[in-house]
Design an enzyme around this catalytic site. Structure first.
Site, PDB file in Angstrom:
ATOM      1  N   HIS A   1      13.068  -2.528   1.552  1.00  0.00           N
ATOM      2  CA  HIS A   1      12.429  -2.073   0.314  1.00  0.00           C
ATOM      3  C   HIS A   1      13.250  -0.923  -0.271  1.00  0.00           C
ATOM      4  O   HIS A   1      13.879  -0.157   0.470  1.00  0.00           O
ATOM      5  CB  HIS A   1      10.988  -1.615   0.596  1.00  0.00           C
TER       6      HIS A   1
ATOM      7  N   TYR B   1       0.815  -1.220   0.000  1.00  0.00           N
ATOM      8  CA  TYR B   1       0.000   0.000   0.000  1.00  0.00           C
ATOM      9  C   TYR B   1       0.857   1.281   0.000  1.00  0.00           C
ATOM     10  O   TYR B   1       0.327   2.378  -0.181  1.00  0.00           O
ATOM     11  CB  TYR B   1      -0.913   0.041   1.225  1.00  0.00           C
ATOM     12  N   LYS B   2       2.159   1.123   0.284  1.00  0.00           N
ATOM     13  CA  LYS B   2       3.071   2.278   0.418  1.00  0.00           C
ATOM     14  C   LYS B   2       2.394   3.341   1.292  1.00  0.00           C
ATOM     15  O   LYS B   2       1.841   3.011   2.342  1.00  0.00           O
ATOM     16  CB  LYS B   2       3.470   2.801  -0.969  1.00  0.00           C
TER      17      LYS B   2
ATOM     18  N   ILE C   1      10.171   0.864 -10.594  1.00  0.00           N
ATOM     19  CA  ILE C   1       9.134   0.921  -9.559  1.00  0.00           C
ATOM     20  C   ILE C   1       8.220   2.119  -9.817  1.00  0.00           C
ATOM     21  O   ILE C   1       8.689   3.236 -10.045  1.00  0.00           O
ATOM     22  CB  ILE C   1       9.769   1.006  -8.146  1.00  0.00           C
TER      23      ILE C   1
ATOM     24  N   GLU D   1      13.550  -6.138  -7.244  1.00  0.00           N
ATOM     25  CA  GLU D   1      12.829  -4.992  -7.818  1.00  0.00           C
ATOM     26  C   GLU D   1      13.830  -3.954  -8.338  1.00  0.00           C
ATOM     27  O   GLU D   1      14.446  -3.248  -7.529  1.00  0.00           O
ATOM     28  CB  GLU D   1      11.949  -4.307  -6.763  1.00  0.00           C
TER      29      GLU D   1
HETATM   30  O1  G3P Z   1       6.805  -3.266  -3.325  1.00  0.00           O
HETATM   31  C1  G3P Z   1       6.286  -3.247  -4.616  1.00  0.00           C
HETATM   32  C2  G3P Z   1       6.613  -2.030  -5.330  1.00  0.00           C
HETATM   33  O2  G3P Z   1       7.831  -1.442  -5.066  1.00  0.00           O
HETATM   34  C3  G3P Z   1       6.306  -2.066  -6.797  1.00  0.00           C
HETATM   35  O3  G3P Z   1       5.689  -0.867  -7.046  1.00  0.00           O
HETATM   36  O4  G3P Z   1       4.092   0.594  -8.174  1.00  0.00           O
HETATM   37  O5  G3P Z   1       5.852  -0.570  -9.482  1.00  0.00           O
HETATM   38  O6  G3P Z   1       3.955  -1.886  -8.548  1.00  0.00           O
HETATM   39  P1  G3P Z   1       4.857  -0.671  -8.398  1.00  0.00           P
END
Ligand code: G3P
Length: 213
Positions: free
Chosen positions: A88, A6-7, A141, A136
């Protein structure tokens, strides 16, 4: 496994965290795939009644006592978490803190998911023996380009570098196809944030992502 982070998105904090979790729960009830939600610390306890697993976005490996401002692990456990993201990209930690947090999670029976920005980091963090490593690439992101489309070779390298530790991937993932490709490349699941949180139809989006698992 699908982890929905959800950040600190407006659509997923405070009262909104309950609204969006209800939608996610509706989709979860139609699938046997594991869905985990990861809200702000302040909202953890709100999500207890939703029958979904809840992970913290960040945990501090401190004991109970004089640690003002920390996300103490036992306190988070009491608030209902069954696991935590660690390191993260938006909350980077020193190696020794990552290792300590993983150890503490192991002792408490909590699932540890250590995030890594590169295959090299996957290799390094795999030595800490977390339950999962989440690869990631930071530049993707929050973007509209899925990691599985932009960096398939890097995902394969990350999976290899993680050794015996199951690997997840995330960044830019928004469709069933993105998830399918990630699984095809050797991942055991994905992390998603904006693709779900900013979606006009959260239920449909979660349903589609689960179909790709
Ligand atoms: O923790 C998942 C996140 O960093 C990915 O973000 O917005 O690219 O799906 P998003």
């Amino acid at each position: 496994m699908l982890i929905i982070n959800y950040k600190a998105y407006e659509k997923a904090i405070g009262n909104n965290s309950e609204n969006i979790t209800e939608k996610i729960r509706n989709s979860a009830s139609e699938t046997d795939k594991k869905i985990v939600v990861s809200p702000q610390t302040a909202d953890l306890a709100r999500l207890n009644g939703f029958e979904l697993e809840v992970f913290a976005q960040h945990t501090d490996p401190v004991e109970k006592g004089s640690h003002t401002g920390s996300n103490q692990l036992k306190a988070l456990e009491d608030a209902g978490i069954t696991g935590t993201l660690i390191n993260h990209s938006e909350k980077r930690l020193e190696d020794k803190v990552i290792e300590k947090t993983v150890k503490k999670c192991g002792k408490e029976g909590l699932t540890s998911v250590v995030c890594a920005q590169s295959p090299e980091e996957c290799r390094k963090y795999s030595e800490f023996n977390p339950d999962y490593i989440a690869f990631e690439p930071p530049e993707l992101i929050g973007s509209d380009t899925a990691v599985s489309t932009a960096e398939p070779d890097l995902i394969e390298e990350a999976v290899k570098a993680s050794g015996d530790i199951p690997t997840l991937t995330g960044a830019g993932i928004k469709s069933k196809k993105d998830v399918e490709k990630s699984i095809e490349l050797g991942c055991k699941g994905v992390l998603v944030a904006s693709g779900v949180i900013k979606s006009e139809n959260v239920e449909k989006e979660v349903r589609e992502l689960c179909e790709g698992l």
